[in-house]
Design a protein around this motif. Structure first.
Motif, short mmCIF file in Angstrom:
data_model
loop_
_atom_site.label_atom_id
_atom_site.label_comp_id
_atom_site.label_asym_id
_atom_site.label_seq_id
_atom_site.Cartn_x
_atom_site.Cartn_y
_atom_site.Cartn_z
N LEU A 195 -2.88 -11.78 -8.80
CA LEU A 195 -2.82 -10.34 -8.57
C LEU A 195 -2.97 -9.54 -9.85
CD1 LEU A 195 0.03 -10.03 -5.90
CD2 LEU A 195 -2.43 -9.85 -5.54
N SER A 196 -2.36 -10.02 -10.92
CA SER A 196 -2.38 -9.28 -12.19
C SER A 196 -3.61 -9.60 -13.03
CB SER A 196 -1.12 -9.58 -13.00
OG SER A 196 -1.06 -10.95 -13.35
N GLY A 197 -4.18 -10.79 -12.83
CA GLY A 197 -5.33 -11.19 -13.61
C GLY A 197 -5.02 -11.52 -15.05
N SER A 198 -3.75 -11.88 -15.33
CA SER A 198 -3.36 -12.15 -16.71
C SER A 198 -2.17 -13.10 -16.76
CB SER A 198 -2.99 -10.84 -17.42
OG SER A 198 -2.51 -11.07 -18.73
N LEU A 199 -2.08 -13.83 -17.89
CA LEU A 199 -0.91 -14.66 -18.18
C LEU A 199 0.02 -13.98 -19.16
CD1 LEU A 199 -2.68 -18.14 -18.54
CD2 LEU A 199 -1.03 -17.52 -16.77
N ASN A 200 -0.36 -12.80 -19.63
CA ASN A 200 0.46 -12.02 -20.55
C ASN A 200 1.57 -11.33 -19.78
OD1 ASN A 200 1.27 -9.48 -22.01
ND2 ASN A 200 -0.08 -10.34 -23.57
N LEU A 201 2.81 -11.54 -20.17
CA LEU A 201 3.94 -11.01 -19.40
C LEU A 201 3.98 -9.49 -19.40
CD1 LEU A 201 6.76 -13.57 -20.35
CD2 LEU A 201 5.31 -13.52 -18.33
N ARG A 202 3.60 -8.86 -20.50
CA ARG A 202 3.55 -7.38 -20.52
C ARG A 202 2.46 -6.86 -19.59
NH1 ARG A 202 2.32 -4.98 -25.33
NH2 ARG A 202 3.68 -3.19 -24.92
N ASP A 203 1.32 -7.54 -19.58
CA ASP A 203 0.23 -7.12 -18.69
C ASP A 203 0.62 -7.27 -17.23
OD1 ASP A 203 -1.32 -6.53 -20.86
OD2 ASP A 203 -2.55 -8.36 -20.76
N ILE A 204 1.45 -8.26 -16.92
CA ILE A 204 1.91 -8.44 -15.55
C ILE A 204 2.77 -7.27 -15.11
CG2 ILE A 204 3.44 -9.86 -14.09
CD1 ILE A 204 2.37 -12.32 -15.59
N VAL A 205 3.61 -6.77 -16.03
CA VAL A 205 4.41 -5.58 -15.72
C VAL A 205 3.51 -4.36 -15.54
CG1 VAL A 205 6.24 -4.04 -16.54
CG2 VAL A 205 6.42 -6.50 -16.94
N TYR A 206 2.55 -4.20 -16.42
CA TYR A 206 1.62 -3.06 -16.31
C TYR A 206 0.81 -3.13 -15.02
CZ TYR A 206 2.59 -1.84 -21.19
OH TYR A 206 3.20 -1.46 -22.36
N ALA A 207 0.48 -4.35 -14.57
CA ALA A 207 -0.26 -4.50 -13.31
C ALA A 207 0.57 -4.00 -12.14
CB ALA A 207 -0.64 -5.96 -13.11
N GLN A 208 1.87 -4.27 -12.16
CA GLN A 208 2.75 -3.76 -11.10
C GLN A 208 2.84 -2.24 -11.16
OE1 GLN A 208 6.41 -6.44 -10.52
NE2 GLN A 208 5.56 -7.24 -12.43
N GLN A 209 2.83 -1.70 -12.38
CA GLN A 209 2.84 -0.24 -12.54
C GLN A 209 1.56 0.38 -11.98
OE1 GLN A 209 2.81 1.20 -16.65
NE2 GLN A 209 4.31 2.75 -16.13
N LEU B 175 12.58 -13.89 -16.63
CA LEU B 175 11.21 -14.12 -16.16
C LEU B 175 11.04 -13.63 -14.72
CD1 LEU B 175 8.45 -15.34 -16.91
CD2 LEU B 175 9.22 -17.49 -15.90
N ALA B 176 12.04 -13.85 -13.87
CA ALA B 176 11.98 -13.36 -12.49
C ALA B 176 11.91 -11.84 -12.48
CB ALA B 176 13.21 -13.84 -11.72
N THR B 177 12.65 -11.20 -13.37
CA THR B 177 12.61 -9.74 -13.48
C THR B 177 11.22 -9.25 -13.85
OG1 THR B 177 14.93 -9.70 -14.18
CG2 THR B 177 13.62 -7.75 -14.67
N VAL B 178 10.57 -9.93 -14.78
CA VAL B 178 9.23 -9.54 -15.23
C VAL B 178 8.19 -9.79 -14.14
CG1 VAL B 178 7.38 -10.09 -16.85
CG2 VAL B 178 9.72 -9.86 -17.68
N LEU B 179 8.23 -10.95 -13.52
CA LEU B 179 7.18 -11.35 -12.60
C LEU B 179 7.26 -10.66 -11.24
CD1 LEU B 179 7.01 -15.22 -13.19
CD2 LEU B 179 5.61 -13.44 -14.22
N PHE B 180 8.47 -10.44 -10.75
CA PHE B 180 8.62 -9.98 -9.37
C PHE B 180 9.29 -8.61 -9.22
CE2 PHE B 180 8.54 -14.65 -9.18
CZ PHE B 180 7.50 -14.85 -8.29
#
Length: 321
Positions: free
Chosen positions: A164-178, A247-252
């Protein structure tokens, strides 16, 4: 260059001190929570409201005599607790606690987290085997089997987030949710369920604390350890709990995202605390599972569910373009 290196050293030392403080009071909080759930007070003697009880317990543990049995494999026995603990501290470097508070902004942060954390399995096996004790060896074998088995559904459960996020970068995963306007807990609810069950098994916490199982294995793989070496194993367990919750907080759950009336770090800590409480709640609530039930559930239930989640996520992603 020298200033940059100095800042990294300061960040590392500060992180370690904060981590030790956090683990100390996570243990206190766990004892209090379980105490209230069992209709008792928990720590309430040393310091106001028992706040210094865990501090004194840690000091007592560190000051105890370091006993190394004569029949152990000495070199392996000594190095095993360090190998078990070091990866748990290393993975915290990739966690983005807020938009501007993070250690290392790695493009493969999630892969780094999973890869480094698996090294602890080696430390557990080394500790159990080198102890020359049947209970320690059996606990280590259980631990390795459990951690390797549940690492597979744990990795599979987060692939949907990566898709869904298209990235393995944890910050990018948060930005994708935003950018999507929704936390991944909603589109990835099935993946989250697989993740949280697998994570509890990876942490060796109740109801999956079979490697330690005091009533069967008299503490399992660290039965022969005393003093500060045993403290390393305990520290590793709680640091991993902190890391898995983060990690759960960041990912989900969107990481630091939340209404603007509170800073991002506060929202992150609030969500992270929920997971920490959840781990403690389970310990006070559920009985220990059997070994065969645990392994069967991982291979025959969680892995198929994780694969189904990947297929559904891929089809939805392709359909949405």
């Amino acid at each position: 260059m020298e200033i940059s290196l100095l800042l990294k050293i300061i960040y590392g030392v500060a992180s370690l001190l904060l981590l030790l403080l956090g683990v100390t009071y996570a243990i206190y909080f766990e004892r209090k929570v379980i105490g209230y759930m069992q209709v008792r007070y928990g720590p309430n003697r040393v310091g106001p409201w028992g706040l210094l009880q865990t501090v004194t317990d840690v000091l007592k543990l560190l000051l105890k005599e370091d006993i190394i049995p004569s029949k152990v494999d000495r070199k392996v026995f000594i190095i095993a607790p360090v190998i078990a603990f070091a990866p748990s501290f290393m993975i915290l470097a990739t966690i983005p606690w807020s938009e501007n508070l993070y250690g290392a902004d790695l493009n493969i942060g999630l892969l780094y987290f999973i890869g480094i954390s698996s090294i602890t399995t080696i430390g557990i096996l080394m500790g159990g085997w080198s102890s020359n004790n049947k209970y320690a060896l059996l606990g280590a074998m259980r631990g390795v089997a459990q951690m390797v088995s549940y690492e597979i559904p744990l990795v599979l459960s987060v692939i949907g987030v990566v898709i869904l996020s298209g990235s393995l970068n944890l910050r990018d995963i948060v930005y994708a949710q935003q950018d999507m306007g929704v936390w991944f807990i909603i589109p990835q609810f099935l993946g989250f369920i697989v993740y949280i069950i697998s994570a509890i098994a990876e942490l060796n916490r109740s109801p999956f604390d079979l490697p330690e199982a005091e009533s069967e294995l008299v503490a399992g793989y660290h039965v022969e350890y005393t003093g500060f070496r045993m403290a390393f194993f305990f520290l590793s367990e709680y640091v991993y709990a902190i890391a898995i919750a983060a990690l759960a907080t960041v990912l989900f759950f969107g990481g630091w995202l939340g209404p603007a009336f509170l800073p991002g770090i506060i929202w992150f800590l609030f969500k992270w605390s929920f997971f920490i409480f959840f781990f403690f709640w389970l310990r006070a609530t559920l009985p220990r599972a059997r070994v065969d039930q645990l392994m069967t559930f991982g291979w025959k239930v969680l892995i198929p569910l994780a694969l189904v989640n990947i297929v559904i996520t891929t089809l939805v992603k392709a359909w949405m373009g």
